[in-house]
Design a protein around this motif. Sequence first.
Motif, PDB file in Angstrom:
ATOM      1  N   ALA A  66      -3.565  13.557  -5.989  1.00  0.00           N
ATOM      2  CA  ALA A  66      -3.789  13.591  -7.431  1.00  0.00           C
ATOM      3  C   ALA A  66      -3.204  12.363  -8.120  1.00  0.00           C
ATOM      4  O   ALA A  66      -3.244  12.258  -9.343  1.00  0.00           O
ATOM      5  CB  ALA A  66      -3.193  14.869  -8.017  1.00  0.00           C
ATOM      6  N   CYS A  67      -2.668  11.433  -7.336  1.00  0.00           N
ATOM      7  CA  CYS A  67      -2.225  10.153  -7.910  1.00  0.00           C
ATOM      8  C   CYS A  67      -3.059   9.024  -7.311  1.00  0.00           C
ATOM      9  O   CYS A  67      -2.830   7.851  -7.594  1.00  0.00           O
ATOM     10  CB  CYS A  67      -0.732   9.941  -7.684  1.00  0.00           C
ATOM     11  N   GLY A  68      -4.020   9.367  -6.458  1.00  0.00           N
ATOM     12  CA  GLY A  68      -4.955   8.363  -5.942  1.00  0.00           C
ATOM     13  C   GLY A  68      -4.354   7.362  -4.965  1.00  0.00           C
ATOM     14  O   GLY A  68      -4.875   6.261  -4.808  1.00  0.00           O
ATOM     15  N   HIS A  69      -3.282   7.742  -4.269  1.00  0.00           N
ATOM     16  CA  HIS A  69      -2.667   6.771  -3.355  1.00  0.00           C
ATOM     17  C   HIS A  69      -3.548   6.483  -2.135  1.00  0.00           C
ATOM     18  O   HIS A  69      -3.350   5.473  -1.461  1.00  0.00           O
ATOM     19  CB  HIS A  69      -1.267   7.233  -2.941  1.00  0.00           C
ATOM     20  N   ASN A  70      -4.522   7.342  -1.861  1.00  0.00           N
ATOM     21  CA  ASN A  70      -5.507   7.025  -0.806  1.00  0.00           C
ATOM     22  C   ASN A  70      -6.280   5.753  -1.160  1.00  0.00           C
ATOM     23  O   ASN A  70      -6.607   4.943  -0.283  1.00  0.00           O
ATOM     24  CB  ASN A  70      -6.476   8.202  -0.604  1.00  0.00           C
ATOM     25  N   ALA A 113       6.533   7.268   0.350  1.00  0.00           N
ATOM     26  CA  ALA A 113       7.388   8.050  -0.562  1.00  0.00           C
ATOM     27  C   ALA A 113       7.556   7.435  -1.942  1.00  0.00           C
ATOM     28  O   ALA A 113       8.658   7.336  -2.456  1.00  0.00           O
ATOM     29  CB  ALA A 113       8.756   8.286   0.077  1.00  0.00           C
ATOM     30  N   GLU A 114       6.431   7.030  -2.572  1.00  0.00           N
ATOM     31  CA  GLU A 114       6.553   6.577  -3.963  1.00  0.00           C
ATOM     32  C   GLU A 114       6.869   7.757  -4.863  1.00  0.00           C
ATOM     33  O   GLU A 114       7.584   7.633  -5.840  1.00  0.00           O
ATOM     34  CB  GLU A 114       5.242   5.899  -4.414  1.00  0.00           C
ATOM     35  N   GLU A 115       6.319   8.921  -4.501  1.00  0.00           N
ATOM     36  CA  GLU A 115       6.509  10.120  -5.323  1.00  0.00           C
ATOM     37  C   GLU A 115       7.860  10.761  -5.013  1.00  0.00           C
ATOM     38  O   GLU A 115       7.964  11.678  -4.197  1.00  0.00           O
ATOM     39  CB  GLU A 115       5.378  11.138  -5.062  1.00  0.00           C
ATOM     40  N   GLY A 116       8.899  10.249  -5.620  1.00  0.00           N
ATOM     41  CA  GLY A 116      10.205  10.899  -5.529  1.00  0.00           C
ATOM     42  C   GLY A 116      11.037  10.544  -4.317  1.00  0.00           C
ATOM     43  O   GLY A 116      12.062  11.180  -4.066  1.00  0.00           O
ATOM     44  N   GLY A 168       0.823  -1.206   0.000  1.00  0.00           N
ATOM     45  CA  GLY A 168       0.000   0.000   0.000  1.00  0.00           C
ATOM     46  C   GLY A 168       0.857   1.254   0.000  1.00  0.00           C
ATOM     47  O   GLY A 168       1.805   1.364   0.778  1.00  0.00           O
ATOM     48  N   GLU A 169       0.528   2.173  -0.904  1.00  0.00           N
ATOM     49  CA  GLU A 169       1.183   3.502  -0.907  1.00  0.00           C
ATOM     50  C   GLU A 169       0.204   4.496  -0.319  1.00  0.00           C
ATOM     51  O   GLU A 169      -1.015   4.280  -0.391  1.00  0.00           O
ATOM     52  CB  GLU A 169       1.507   3.924  -2.349  1.00  0.00           C
ATOM     53  N   TYR A 170       0.718   5.593   0.247  1.00  0.00           N
ATOM     54  CA  TYR A 170      -0.208   6.575   0.817  1.00  0.00           C
ATOM     55  C   TYR A 170       0.327   8.010   0.780  1.00  0.00           C
ATOM     56  O   TYR A 170      -0.180   8.889   1.473  1.00  0.00           O
ATOM     57  CB  TYR A 170      -0.608   6.197   2.260  1.00  0.00           C
ATOM     58  N   PHE A 203      -2.277  -2.378  -6.493  1.00  0.00           N
ATOM     59  CA  PHE A 203      -2.969  -1.870  -7.672  1.00  0.00           C
ATOM     60  C   PHE A 203      -2.777  -0.364  -7.687  1.00  0.00           C
ATOM     61  O   PHE A 203      -2.409   0.243  -6.672  1.00  0.00           O
ATOM     62  CB  PHE A 203      -4.463  -2.235  -7.642  1.00  0.00           C
ATOM     63  N   HIS A 204      -2.995   0.228  -8.855  1.00  0.00           N
ATOM     64  CA  HIS A 204      -2.912   1.690  -8.966  1.00  0.00           C
ATOM     65  C   HIS A 204      -4.144   2.205  -9.712  1.00  0.00           C
ATOM     66  O   HIS A 204      -4.499   1.651 -10.747  1.00  0.00           O
ATOM     67  CB  HIS A 204      -1.645   2.101  -9.710  1.00  0.00           C
ATOM     68  N   PRO A 205      -4.823   3.232  -9.194  1.00  0.00           N
ATOM     69  CA  PRO A 205      -5.933   3.820  -9.935  1.00  0.00           C
ATOM     70  C   PRO A 205      -5.426   4.495 -11.215  1.00  0.00           C
ATOM     71  O   PRO A 205      -4.291   4.965 -11.253  1.00  0.00           O
ATOM     72  CB  PRO A 205      -6.523   4.852  -8.969  1.00  0.00           C
TER      73      PRO A 205
END
Length: 388
Positions: free
Chosen positions: A93-97, A128-131, A82-84, A153-155
């Motif tokens: 804006a990347c839907g990690h929620n 910290a998936e984003e960078g 899970g990413e958050y 999964f990723h939206p």
Amino acid sequence: MSNRETQVREAVDRIENQLRTVSQEVFEHPEVKNEEVFASKLLAAELEKAGFAVELGVAGLPTAIRAVHPAISEGPTVAILGEYDALPEIGHACGHNLIASGGLGAALAVGAMKAELPGTLIFLGTPAEEGGGGKVVMIDAGLFEGVDVAMMFHPACNTMVGRGSLAITEVKIAFHGKPSHASASPEMGINALDAVIQTFNGINALRQHIKDGARIHGIISDGGLKPNIVPEYAAAEFYVRAQKNDYRDELLGKLRKCAEGAALATGATMDFSEVGISYKAMKPNKILGELFLKHIVASGMTHNPPKDSAMGSTDMGDVTQVVPGIHPYVQIAEDNVAGHSREFAVASSSERGAVAMLAAAKAMAITTVELLEDADLVAKIWEEFRTA
Ligand SMILES: [Zn+2]
């Protein structure tokens, strides 16, 4: 539909409201990379309530989670990720929620049936998936050792499995020149900004001769101080991406040559350094992808991959290089909505987003149960992984 499958779907249905609430709360508390204190605490608390052995703060990352439902009898080890993290300014804006609540949902549903299942179930909260590359840090810390399969999964704006991601390395190129009056004594200066501009020109000439799908894109981070001072210092930052790790490395060499040429032409000195992120290309497992696809379609989503789909980069790429894994996409918005946009953030808290998240939770949970109960299937997945 098998009894098991019905059982898993019902397990997710029972926690639907809880998952919707987690998704919405994470959405309303956007936290950027490595600052996901609210989200990681919320997920850790839910996992703990459900009987997982939870560690919050692993691999030296305070907001990383490792939650384990240990084996009652011998069997495979499956990790659900899970990413958050959110983005600066534009929030989720990347839907990690949705990734967080969907991954949690799959873990809780399988966890609730764990007494009847062999093998080990792990939920990994990967910050910290984003960078920030949380997963790379977690791989290096050994958190994927003993894991047989990893999935998340990723939206997205389409439902698709098997799409890869590009290898990426972030580079900083700095030039040091010599300041001088730009009008009264320009001949005494060495223009570091010209070196940056020549580097861009060199890269733009290179572009015609690189493989399809590769990307080199950059910004000028420092461009001088005033028009009447010959710039003493100037710098640029680039992302270099390619479909294969080796080709990304080859392009890094070519980028360096462009910068060396610019330094030679202008007389500036040059520092070339790899900074920030460096992710490997994704190696999506086909057998796993097909399993997930069957279950996501049975959960009401339409498989509609676009004809051409450009790729980004993610630290899940690194995970799929060390263990078999998948990073499928599930549709939450129409095709013309860009990721990392305000419109995508709206979709991430929409009813459509919640429905997609619940479908993804079911598909991941059923896939996980199938893997836990079938060591031969896991062996086949590893055979593909070794030979791909
Ligand atoms: Zn993302």
